[in-house]
Design a protein around this motif. Sequence first.
Motif, short mmCIF file in Angstrom:
data_model
loop_
_atom_site.label_atom_id
_atom_site.label_comp_id
_atom_site.label_asym_id
_atom_site.label_seq_id
_atom_site.Cartn_x
_atom_site.Cartn_y
_atom_site.Cartn_z
N ASP A 203 0.79 29.27 14.45
CA ASP A 203 0.44 28.49 15.63
C ASP A 203 1.69 27.75 16.09
O ASP A 203 2.27 26.96 15.33
N HIS A 204 2.11 27.98 17.33
CA HIS A 204 3.35 27.39 17.83
C HIS A 204 3.13 26.09 18.60
O HIS A 204 4.07 25.51 19.15
N GLY A 205 1.88 25.64 18.67
CA GLY A 205 1.60 24.31 19.20
C GLY A 205 1.65 24.19 20.71
O GLY A 205 1.56 23.11 21.25
N ASN A 206 1.82 25.26 21.43
CA ASN A 206 1.89 25.19 22.89
C ASN A 206 0.98 26.23 23.54
O ASN A 206 1.24 26.71 24.63
N GLY A 207 -0.09 26.57 22.82
CA GLY A 207 -1.00 27.59 23.31
C GLY A 207 -0.70 28.98 22.80
O GLY A 207 -1.49 29.90 23.04
N TYR A 208 0.41 29.15 22.10
CA TYR A 208 0.81 30.47 21.60
C TYR A 208 0.51 30.59 20.11
O TYR A 208 0.77 29.68 19.32
N VAL A 209 -0.03 31.74 19.74
CA VAL A 209 -0.23 32.11 18.34
C VAL A 209 0.29 33.53 18.17
O VAL A 209 0.04 34.40 19.02
N THR A 210 1.04 33.77 17.10
CA THR A 210 1.55 35.11 16.83
C THR A 210 0.95 35.62 15.52
O THR A 210 0.68 34.84 14.59
N ARG A 211 0.75 36.95 15.47
CA ARG A 211 0.13 37.58 14.30
C ARG A 211 1.04 38.71 13.81
O ARG A 211 1.53 39.52 14.61
N TYR A 212 1.22 38.78 12.48
CA TYR A 212 2.08 39.78 11.85
C TYR A 212 1.23 40.48 10.79
O TYR A 212 0.81 39.85 9.81
N ALA A 213 0.99 41.78 10.96
CA ALA A 213 -0.01 42.46 10.14
C ALA A 213 0.58 43.64 9.36
O ALA A 213 1.71 44.08 9.60
N HIS A 214 -0.26 44.13 8.41
CA HIS A 214 0.03 45.30 7.55
C HIS A 214 1.16 45.03 6.56
O HIS A 214 1.87 45.95 6.14
N ASN A 215 1.36 43.77 6.19
CA ASN A 215 2.45 43.42 5.27
C ASN A 215 2.12 43.85 3.84
O ASN A 215 0.95 43.94 3.44
N SER A 216 3.17 44.08 3.06
CA SER A 216 3.00 44.39 1.65
C SER A 216 2.90 43.12 0.81
O SER A 216 2.27 43.12 -0.25
N ARG A 217 3.54 42.03 1.32
CA ARG A 217 3.50 40.76 0.58
C ARG A 217 3.64 39.61 1.56
O ARG A 217 4.43 39.69 2.52
N LEU A 218 2.90 38.53 1.31
CA LEU A 218 2.96 37.34 2.16
C LEU A 218 3.77 36.26 1.45
O LEU A 218 3.60 36.02 0.25
N LEU A 219 4.64 35.60 2.20
CA LEU A 219 5.54 34.61 1.61
C LEU A 219 5.20 33.17 2.01
O LEU A 219 5.79 32.23 1.46
N MET A 220 4.29 32.99 2.94
CA MET A 220 3.99 31.65 3.45
C MET A 220 2.53 31.29 3.18
O MET A 220 1.66 32.15 3.09
#
Length: 271
Positions: A203-220
């Motif tokens: 969530d970028h706090g200005n109405g924008y949300v980005t999604r990153y999918a099909h990952n092998s591992r999550l770091l956050m």
Amino acid sequence: MALLLGTGVTIGAGAGIADNRMLRAELAQQQGQIAATRRDAQREINALAARMGELQAEANRLNALGERLTRIGQLQDGEFDFNKPVGVGGAGPVRDMAKPELNAGMDQLESQFKASGEQLSVLEALLFNRQIDMNAVPSRAPIANSYITSGFGGRADPFNGGAAFHKGIDFEADVGDPVLAVADGVVSYSGVRSGYGNVVEIDHGNGYVTRYAHNSRLLMKVGELVRAGQEIAKAGSSGRSTGAHVHFEVWESGRVVNPVKFLNQQSPLRG
């Protein structure tokens, strides 16, 4: 006669001694005046030197501020080179400058420096705020040195062959490649979503949300602050996927939009 001559010599010698004493007194007085004049002149020179030092410090501050604004505004094309001497010239004749005139000129220069400093400070604040706003807008690719393998919108479904709507764009990647945040923001989701596999959402706090999918591992983790360009996951092929890639979506005020229009908008001066 001898008595008269002796008396005259004595009187003349006395007068000569008196004249010498008077001359020495006058010389001492003149030397004292010269010394006092020199001290006064040196005090004025020291005062001018201190004033000059203040103006030089202000000039250096303005130069540094100008260079910083040049970098923020991406104006490094040689036009704003603050280390380059400014060309000046003019025809004669030249005359001596009186001290009041010099003081007036320095007062005017100080006023100009002050006004310029205030204007540049306002401009710096505006550019800095603009840069912060731009850093919170998706403005780069989620993976380095890649290319788009599937675009946004209608396409044939890769599994069933029927028509399908692709909500994002896919980037070519190998398993383990770094997946990068495209803007500053806060992680709002980190986990598994149906069809998407391992997903990170920011969530970028200005109405924008980005999604990153099909990952092998999550770091956050949810709630963590991320910066543009920071690694947030490892690319993979989890979920409904035919092979390793990065699926990238942009949501604007709750509506999915084409991410292509946001790519490579890295200048804070672009709208």
